[in-house]
Design an enzyme around this catalytic site. Sequence first.
Site, mmCIF file in Angstrom:
data_model
loop_
_atom_site.group_PDB
_atom_site.id
_atom_site.type_symbol
_atom_site.label_atom_id
_atom_site.label_comp_id
_atom_site.label_asym_id
_atom_site.label_seq_id
_atom_site.Cartn_x
_atom_site.Cartn_y
_atom_site.Cartn_z
ATOM 1 N N HIS A 51 0.839 -1.206 0.000
ATOM 2 C CA HIS A 51 0.000 0.000 0.000
ATOM 3 C C HIS A 51 0.873 1.253 0.000
ATOM 4 O O HIS A 51 2.017 1.212 0.448
ATOM 5 C CB HIS A 51 -0.825 0.086 1.291
ATOM 6 C CG HIS A 51 -1.649 -1.119 1.604
ATOM 7 N ND1 HIS A 51 -2.999 -1.162 1.397
ATOM 8 C CD2 HIS A 51 -1.313 -2.311 2.147
ATOM 9 C CE1 HIS A 51 -3.478 -2.340 1.793
ATOM 10 N NE2 HIS A 51 -2.468 -3.049 2.254
ATOM 11 N N GLU A 116 2.418 -0.906 4.582
ATOM 12 C CA GLU A 116 2.157 0.461 4.134
ATOM 13 C C GLU A 116 3.492 1.155 3.858
ATOM 14 O O GLU A 116 4.446 1.014 4.629
ATOM 15 C CB GLU A 116 1.410 1.253 5.214
ATOM 16 C CG GLU A 116 -0.042 0.857 5.405
ATOM 17 C CD GLU A 116 -0.992 1.520 4.401
ATOM 18 O OE1 GLU A 116 -0.523 2.338 3.571
ATOM 19 O OE2 GLU A 116 -2.197 1.209 4.455
HETATM 20 ZN ZN LIG Z 1 -4.132 0.462 0.552
#
Ligand SMILES: [Zn+2]
Length: 247
Positions: A51, A116
Amino acid sequence: MVSHFMGRIVAGLCLLTAVACAPLAERSGSSMVGWPSPNFDERRPNFVILHFTSNKSVEPALHTLSSPASGVSSHYLIARDGTTYALVDERKRAWHAGVSYWGGSRDLNSASIGIELDNDGEEPYAEPQIVVLLALLGELKRKYAIPAANFLGHSDVAPRRKGDPGRYFPWQRLAGQGYGLWCEPPYSAQPQSTADDVLLAALGYDVADIDAAIGAFRLHFTPRSETRRLTTEDHALIHCLLEKRRN
Ligand SMILES: [Zn+2]
């Protein structure tokens, strides 16, 4: 059938192991017996989902990913300078993928590690961050024997809703080290004509919304292409990717 004597042992086991035997038995209307076996280990993640945070710096992302009110998290957050924040134990289910689908799986949170990356989606990824990411992916791949094809982006598993890790993400570089699939033209495969949705579904995409699926495929594999429909060359590319996954 459980004898009276065995019933007492079972009840004892239930107390000792905190197994909720009686309520289960009552609910199902059948006998549920707690019988612990030593033959098990931790469940293993089989995917890694990548992400971007869409933030300008790591601080707001840290706040969001650890705030009870946000309802979102990931296992790791890697800052632009390579600092890695470990947020959720790998054995636990972090809340990063949301409503998702890949190759028949509808709950990617249960089966994946979420990472992330501190990036706003409009900039190239920082080199120290990618170096650290590659090292982390190596550890995860070794530890859980995750197949190369199962390193995916959020956009791959949620094509209607998500665009991360975005067009700047270095998928080709990752695939060169065994994380994700990649093929470069010219493609050797000469595909017979096959429908777009059949090919994308074979890769793993949810094709319920074919435009969204094509968009997600483009973002990952052909980010410079502007063509809305898949071309003959795209079909050859997908055949090449499927061939790589088989080998
Ligand atoms: Zn995401």
